[in-house]
Structures are given as C-alpha cells and as structure tokens.
Enzyme design. Structure first.
Site, PDB file in Angstrom:
ATOM      1  N   GLY A   1     -24.697  -4.085 -23.517  1.00 56.77           N
ATOM      2  CA  GLY A   1     -25.032  -3.462 -24.794  1.00 56.77           C
ATOM      3  C   GLY A   1     -23.897  -2.607 -25.309  1.00 56.77           C
ATOM      4  O   GLY A   1     -24.101  -1.553 -25.918  1.00 56.77           O
ATOM      5  N   GLY A   2     -22.674  -3.077 -25.088  1.00 64.83           N
ATOM      6  CA  GLY A   2     -21.497  -2.258 -25.339  1.00 64.83           C
ATOM      7  C   GLY A   2     -21.212  -1.956 -26.789  1.00 64.83           C
ATOM      8  O   GLY A   2     -20.438  -1.041 -27.086  1.00 64.83           O
TER       9      GLY A   2
ATOM     10  N   ILE B   1     -24.256  -9.284 -27.049  1.00 64.57           N
ATOM     11  CA  ILE B   1     -24.536 -10.607 -27.606  1.00 64.57           C
ATOM     12  C   ILE B   1     -24.031 -10.710 -29.035  1.00 64.57           C
ATOM     13  O   ILE B   1     -24.205 -11.737 -29.692  1.00 64.57           O
ATOM     14  CB  ILE B   1     -26.046 -10.929 -27.575  1.00 64.57           C
ATOM     15  CG1 ILE B   1     -26.840  -9.893 -28.383  1.00 64.57           C
ATOM     16  CG2 ILE B   1     -26.542 -11.015 -26.141  1.00 64.57           C
ATOM     17  CD1 ILE B   1     -28.304 -10.249 -28.561  1.00 64.57           C
TER      18      ILE B   1
ATOM     19  N   ASP C   1     -25.763 -12.031 -22.063  1.00 64.94           N
ATOM     20  CA  ASP C   1     -27.194 -11.971 -22.351  1.00 64.94           C
ATOM     21  C   ASP C   1     -27.885 -11.409 -21.110  1.00 64.94           C
ATOM     22  O   ASP C   1     -27.905 -12.048 -20.056  1.00 64.94           O
ATOM     23  CB  ASP C   1     -27.714 -13.371 -22.665  1.00 64.94           C
ATOM     24  CG  ASP C   1     -29.203 -13.389 -22.989  1.00 64.94           C
ATOM     25  OD1 ASP C   1     -29.857 -12.331 -22.893  1.00 64.94           O
ATOM     26  OD2 ASP C   1     -29.719 -14.475 -23.316  1.00 64.94           O
TER      27      ASP C   1
ATOM     28  N   TYR D   1     -40.896   1.721 -25.896  1.00 65.58           N
ATOM     29  CA  TYR D   1     -39.570   2.208 -25.501  1.00 65.58           C
ATOM     30  C   TYR D   1     -39.697   3.256 -24.404  1.00 65.58           C
ATOM     31  O   TYR D   1     -39.031   3.177 -23.367  1.00 65.58           O
ATOM     32  CB  TYR D   1     -38.864   2.786 -26.727  1.00 65.58           C
ATOM     33  CG  TYR D   1     -37.510   3.406 -26.450  1.00 65.58           C
ATOM     34  CD1 TYR D   1     -36.462   2.647 -25.937  1.00 65.58           C
ATOM     35  CD2 TYR D   1     -37.264   4.747 -26.732  1.00 65.58           C
ATOM     36  CE1 TYR D   1     -35.217   3.209 -25.701  1.00 65.58           C
ATOM     37  CE2 TYR D   1     -36.031   5.316 -26.504  1.00 65.58           C
ATOM     38  CZ  TYR D   1     -35.008   4.542 -25.987  1.00 65.58           C
ATOM     39  OH  TYR D   1     -33.778   5.109 -25.758  1.00 65.58           O
TER      40      TYR D   1
END
Length: 350
Positions: free
Chosen positions: A44-45, A71, A88, A177
C-alpha cells in the site's frame, strides 16, 4: 513386505528431515545480519504514509533496500525515487515471491480500506483488511520477518473511555475498519506469543499531510480545510464544530514509526502502542487557519461520519510510548497549520 515398509518409512523420515532443513535454511537466508541494513517491503505504498516513509527509510538504509508496492500505477517521481513493484496483497504466492526474490527482512503493511470507504463496501473491506492481513502475517511467520501493521483511533468504540483513551482498555469499534484493526492487533499478539513473531503496531490518530489529497476519511476534514481555504476561501465541514479528535502531523507519524521499528525486540514491553501529538476540534483548526486566511468562511453540515467520530477517542493517552521508548511529538496545532499552509500555497498560486 516388512523390509519394504521399513524402507518406505525410512525414506519418509529422510525426506521430512531434508524438507525441514531446507525450510530452516530458506528462513535464515532472508535475514539480515546485524552489520547489514534491513531490506524493507512496503505494501500500500502509494497511500498517505507510504511515499514519505520510503523516502526516510531510503535515506537511512539505502535506496535499493526499500521496495514500495501497490496495485496502482506509480508516478514518474515514485519510479525514479527507488524500487517499485506491483503487489496484490490478496495474492499470497505473489507476495511470497517478492519476499524471497528481494530477500525481505521487514514488512510494513499499509494496504487497507479506511473508515468511511470501508463502510460503503464491507465485503471488500473484509477481503483487503482481514484476508490481506492474514497473508502478510503468514509470510512474516514463515520467513521470520519483522512486521509492522498500523492501527488507529478507530479501533476503539463508544464503550471505551474517550478522554483520555488509555493504551489498554475495552475495544468495541462500530466500523468494519475498526473491527479489522482490532483483529490485526490481537492476531499480531497471538502470533508473537505463539510463534515468536516480531509483530509491531502503533495506533495512529488522524494524520495530516500536504503530500496526498484527502480520501474521505472521518478525520480528513483536517486536510480538506487547507485546500478549500486556499482555493475558494470557503469550507464546509462534515463534523460538528465541537467534535474533538486526536491528530498528528505526518512528520511526527513517520518519525514515530521509524523510531519504533528500529528498536531491538527486547526493548519492547508490549506489541501495540498509542501515539499522538494533539487533539482539536473543527472550530479550533478553523481559528488557526484563519491566522493565514482571515476571510475563510465555514459552514457545518454533519453527515454519516459524525456518528463514527462520536464513537472515537477525543484525547489519546500515549504515555506508555513516551515512557517505554521515549516517544515525543514535535508539532502542535499552530506549528502544523503553518507548515501545511506554506506547503500548499504554491499549488494554488497564492
């Protein structure tokens, strides 16, 4: 027949020993020695924290030792800054190949759907936030990685004490979340005690940054206000003016993460810590922004995010992080506002 069974059994035992040795050697081969810099993978950079963290870690550990992944299609600047690969988090084999190929030592797992977005697509949030977490936790266990998974003020609920919210207290979040984050905290604790996994977690408050656009999260009003103030001089807030929430400037957030990850395992008394810098309300940040934009006009139209905010901490107690590993923030509300305004003025040619 007895001899044949004995030979088969011997072969099975021998095969098992070989597989165990190969498994051990594989795990040992990816570990950095004390004299080497760690090789770090960030999932998730391209989110709010990833790009800034990669820059700091590359300065400290070397450009090629920090691999960003996501992604999304990266910008030219991201590609030129250092290694970037497609990843992914729902594809275990893909992640496994990256860990082996790049000889990863640390895994920093940012991939997640945030609070308001997750409420709009619960099945997807479960896949990304829970199934994706399971994948990286299993990889960290298998290859003995040091793994960081961020948590949040959203991991608490209305039954939690809100002012202040201590490090250890009841957690009954009311969003998927928050539920996924509590799941991550507890799973990490379990893997640490069961398998010796070097799991680390910081509960962040709302993080404020000029580097990325607000994404519609519950605390993102505190980023949106700067864009609207400089662009149109008008801001509509989706929270009530007196809604107090913990916040943190991104530089403090990234520094807390870097300091935390660099600590030797024996320095940690627990695996999950609260960290924060300040707490303020919409009307308080409005007054601070108006020091720079005096003609800013503000209206309030609370929406579904108000209910989420009302279940979250008002003031975060991070005294244990301060006492146990000397955490200390540098930015208060006015200092943060000054930097945000200066950073965004060129964007709006002001």
């Amino acid at each position: 027949m007895a001899l044949q069974r004995l030979q088969i059994q011997h072969c099975r035992v021998f095969s098992s020993l070989i597989n165990n040795q190969l498994h051990l050697r594989r795990n040992q081969s990816v570990l950095a020695t004390p004299d080497e810099n760690p090789r770090i993978l960030i999932t998730g950079g391209l989110g709010q924290l990833g790009t800034g963290l990669a820059k700091i870690l590359r300065e400290k550990y070397g450009k090629d030792n920090v691999i960003m992944s996501d992604i999304l299609k990266p910008s030219k600047e991201v590609v030129e800054a250092g290694p970037y690969i497609f990843a992914d988090i729902l594809d275990f084999k893909c992640l496994q190949e990256m860990v082996v190929t790049y000889r990863i030592d640390w895994l920093i797992h940012f991939s997640a759907l945030l609070s308001a977005v997750g409420e709009q697509n619960v099945p997807l949030a479960i896949r990304v936030n829970i199934e994706g977490l399971h994948n990286v936790m299993e990889l960290a266990k298998q290859y003995r990685l040091r793994i960081f998974v961020p948590s949040t003020i959203g991991a608490f609920g209305p039954e939690s004490p809100r002012n202040p919210t201590p490090n250890l207290t009841i957690q009954r979040p009311k969003t998927i979340y928050g539920v996924s984050k509590v799941h991550g905290e507890l799973l990490g604790e379990y893997y640490h005690h069961k398998f010796g996994l070097d799991f680390r977690c910081l509960r962040f408050p709302g993080v404020i940054s000029s580097d990325t656009n607000p994404g519609g999260g519950t605390t993102d009003y505190a980023v949106q206000i700067f864009h609207d103030a400089l662009k149109t001089r008008q801001f509509q807030c989706y929270l009530k003016p007196d809604t107090r929430l913990p916040m943190m400037y991104i530089t403090d957030a990234l520094r807390s993460l870097c300091e935390f990850m660099a600590l030797p395992p024996e320095a940690l008394k627990q695996r999950t810590y609260n960290v924060t810098a300040m707490s303020f309300t919409p009307e308080e940040i409005v007054r601070s922004v108006q020091r720079h934009v005096p003609d800013l006009k503000v209206t309030y139209a609370p929406d579904s995010r108000q209910q989420i905010a009302d279940s979250w901490p008002q003031v975060f107690d991070d005294s244990e992080a301060r006492a146990e590993w000397n955490w200390k923030p540098q930015y208060d509300i006015d200092g943060m506002v000054d930097i945000m305004v200066d950073a965004l003025r060129p964007k709006y040619q002001i």
